[in-house]
Design a protein around this motif. Structure first.
Motif, PDB file in Angstrom:
ATOM      1  N   GLY A  42       0.995  -1.263   0.010  1.00 49.64           N
ATOM      2  CA  GLY A  42      -0.189  -0.083   0.068  1.00 49.64           C
ATOM      3  C   GLY A  42       0.756   1.188  -0.002  1.00 49.64           C
ATOM      4  O   GLY A  42       0.160   2.326   0.311  1.00 49.64           O
ATOM      5  N   THR A  44       2.395   2.740  -2.657  1.00 47.86           N
ATOM      6  CA  THR A  44       2.047   3.865  -3.657  1.00 47.86           C
ATOM      7  C   THR A  44       0.737   4.009  -3.540  1.00 47.86           C
ATOM      8  O   THR A  44       0.175   5.224  -3.925  1.00 47.86           O
ATOM      9  N   ASP A  61      -5.514  -6.801  -6.497  1.00 50.84           N
ATOM     10  CA  ASP A  61      -4.618  -7.600  -6.074  1.00 50.84           C
ATOM     11  C   ASP A  61      -5.097  -8.892  -5.622  1.00 50.84           C
ATOM     12  O   ASP A  61      -6.419  -9.149  -5.719  1.00 50.84           O
ATOM     13  N   ASP A  81      -6.822 -12.703  -9.727  1.00 50.02           N
ATOM     14  CA  ASP A  81      -5.636 -12.459 -10.872  1.00 50.02           C
ATOM     15  C   ASP A  81      -5.941 -11.451 -11.696  1.00 50.02           C
ATOM     16  O   ASP A  81      -7.025 -11.349 -12.472  1.00 50.02           O
ATOM     17  N   ILE A  82      -4.911 -10.242 -11.516  1.00 44.77           N
ATOM     18  CA  ILE A  82      -5.118  -9.051 -12.375  1.00 44.77           C
ATOM     19  C   ILE A  82      -5.324  -9.420 -13.883  1.00 44.77           C
ATOM     20  O   ILE A  82      -5.903  -8.550 -14.602  1.00 44.77           O
ATOM     21  N   ASP A 100       2.321  -1.907 -10.842  1.00 37.95           N
ATOM     22  CA  ASP A 100       3.549  -2.389 -10.120  1.00 37.95           C
ATOM     23  C   ASP A 100       3.672  -3.792  -9.908  1.00 37.95           C
ATOM     24  O   ASP A 100       3.303  -4.256  -8.736  1.00 37.95           O
TER      25      ASP A 100
HETATM   26  C1  LIG Z   1       5.435  -4.912  -5.868  1.00 40.55           C
HETATM   27  S1  LIG Z   1       3.807  -5.334  -5.028  1.00 40.55           S
HETATM   28  C2  LIG Z   1       3.160  -3.726  -5.280  1.00 40.55           C
HETATM   29  C3  LIG Z   1       3.634  -2.745  -4.220  1.00 40.55           C
HETATM   30  C4  LIG Z   1       3.001  -1.630  -4.179  1.00 40.55           C
HETATM   31  N1  LIG Z   1       3.272  -0.685  -5.209  1.00 40.55           N
HETATM   32  C5  LIG Z   1       3.415  -0.746  -2.793  1.00 40.55           C
HETATM   33  O1  LIG Z   1       3.917   0.362  -2.949  1.00 40.55           O
HETATM   34  O2  LIG Z   1       3.309  -1.277  -1.825  1.00 40.55           O
HETATM   35  C6  LIG Z   1       3.212  -6.181  -6.419  1.00 40.55           C
HETATM   36  C7  LIG Z   1       1.895  -6.749  -5.851  1.00 40.55           C
HETATM   37  O3  LIG Z   1       1.098  -7.226  -7.046  1.00 40.55           O
HETATM   38  C8  LIG Z   1       0.352  -8.358  -6.955  1.00 40.55           C
HETATM   39  N2  LIG Z   1       0.215  -9.185  -8.004  1.00 40.55           N
HETATM   40  C9  LIG Z   1       1.268  -9.344  -8.970  1.00 40.55           C
HETATM   41  N3  LIG Z   1       0.700  -9.972  -9.968  1.00 40.55           N
HETATM   42  C10 LIG Z   1      -0.692 -10.209  -9.749  1.00 40.55           C
HETATM   43  C11 LIG Z   1      -1.514 -10.750 -10.276  1.00 40.55           C
HETATM   44  N4  LIG Z   1      -1.432 -11.447 -11.593  1.00 40.55           N
HETATM   45  N5  LIG Z   1      -2.777 -10.883  -9.873  1.00 40.55           N
HETATM   46  C12 LIG Z   1      -3.000 -10.367  -8.831  1.00 40.55           C
HETATM   47  N6  LIG Z   1      -2.248  -9.596  -7.924  1.00 40.55           N
HETATM   48  C13 LIG Z   1      -0.905  -9.618  -8.490  1.00 40.55           C
HETATM   49  C14 LIG Z   1       1.158  -8.947  -5.720  1.00 40.55           C
HETATM   50  O4  LIG Z   1       0.195  -9.928  -5.123  1.00 40.55           O
HETATM   51  C15 LIG Z   1       1.763  -7.858  -5.167  1.00 40.55           C
HETATM   52  O5  LIG Z   1       1.061  -7.636  -3.702  1.00 40.55           O
END
Ligand SMILES: C[S@@+](CC[C@H](N)C(=O)[O-])C[C@H]1O[C@@H](n2cnc3c(N)ncnc32)[C@H](O)[C@@H]1O
Length: 161
Positions: A42, A44, A61, A81-82, A100
């Motif tokens: 969280g 960003t 997410d 899943d995004i 991100d």
């Molecule tokens: C690097 S973190 C994001 C950090 C965030 N920008 C922050 O400042 O805290 C990436 C997030 O994307 C989610 N994520 C990655 N690929 C995903 C997908 N295909 N479906 C759902 N969530 C995904 C991961 O669960 C993770 O919580």
């Protein structure tokens, strides 16, 4: 020697500087919410909330796992899943989409880069801004130079045609 810590700092400051640059261009934003694609801890999300206090922010997410100080309401989190949830999203087209979801593993990121651009285009309003840690190649997305403080190739900024 460049370290993973150096890379992390560069990525995090790039996120902040690009998001700030969009906040400065606020009059150019189309109507619509902000989509935080990859809520994570969280950080960003918290920055977006501070820079765009009047806009709804919808996070995507697998779970609502943000820190307690900046946890979105469950109603503003799209779980799953995004790759699928962006396609089934039927809310208002976004003014800004920030993704991100890079992993730091080149082979995994190469796969994400194949599907992420079409997902961003599916949720973004015309004239809306896309911000991403992974390069987005799509004919609907015009690349915009990020602020000069952003290291080349570190983080990417686009506008939907
Ligand atoms: C690097 S973190 C994001 C950090 C965030 N920008 C922050 O400042 O805290 C990436 C997030 O994307 C989610 N994520 C990655 N690929 C995903 C997908 N295909 N479906 C759902 N969530 C995904 C991961 O669960 C993770 O919580």
């Amino acid at each position: 020697m460049r370290t993973r810590l150096d890379d992390f700092i560069s990525r995090i400051s790039a996120q902040r500087d690009i998001l700030n640059s969009i906040a400065e261009r606020r009059p150019e934003l189309p109507d619509g919410p902000i989509l935080e694609i990859g809520l994570g801890n969280g950080r960003t999300y918290s920055h977006l909330r501070a820079r765009f206090p009047d806009l709804r922010i919808i996070a995507f997410d697998h779970e609502n796992g943000a820190h307690g100080s900046c946890r979105p309401d469950d109603a503003d989190v799209v779980l799953g899943d995004i790759q699928e949830t962006c396609m089934s999203y039927n809310g208002a087209a976004a003014a800004v989409a920030h993704a991100d979801i890079g992993t730091g593993y080149p082979e995994k990121d190469a796969i994400i880069r194949q599907w992420l651009p079409s997902r961003i285009v599916a949720v973004l309003a015309r004239g809306g801004f896309a911000v991403s840690g992974l390069e987005l190649r799509h004919p609907e997305l015009e690349e915009i130079p990020p602020p000069p403080s952003v290291e080349k190739g570190r983080y990417f900024l686009y506008r939907r045609r």
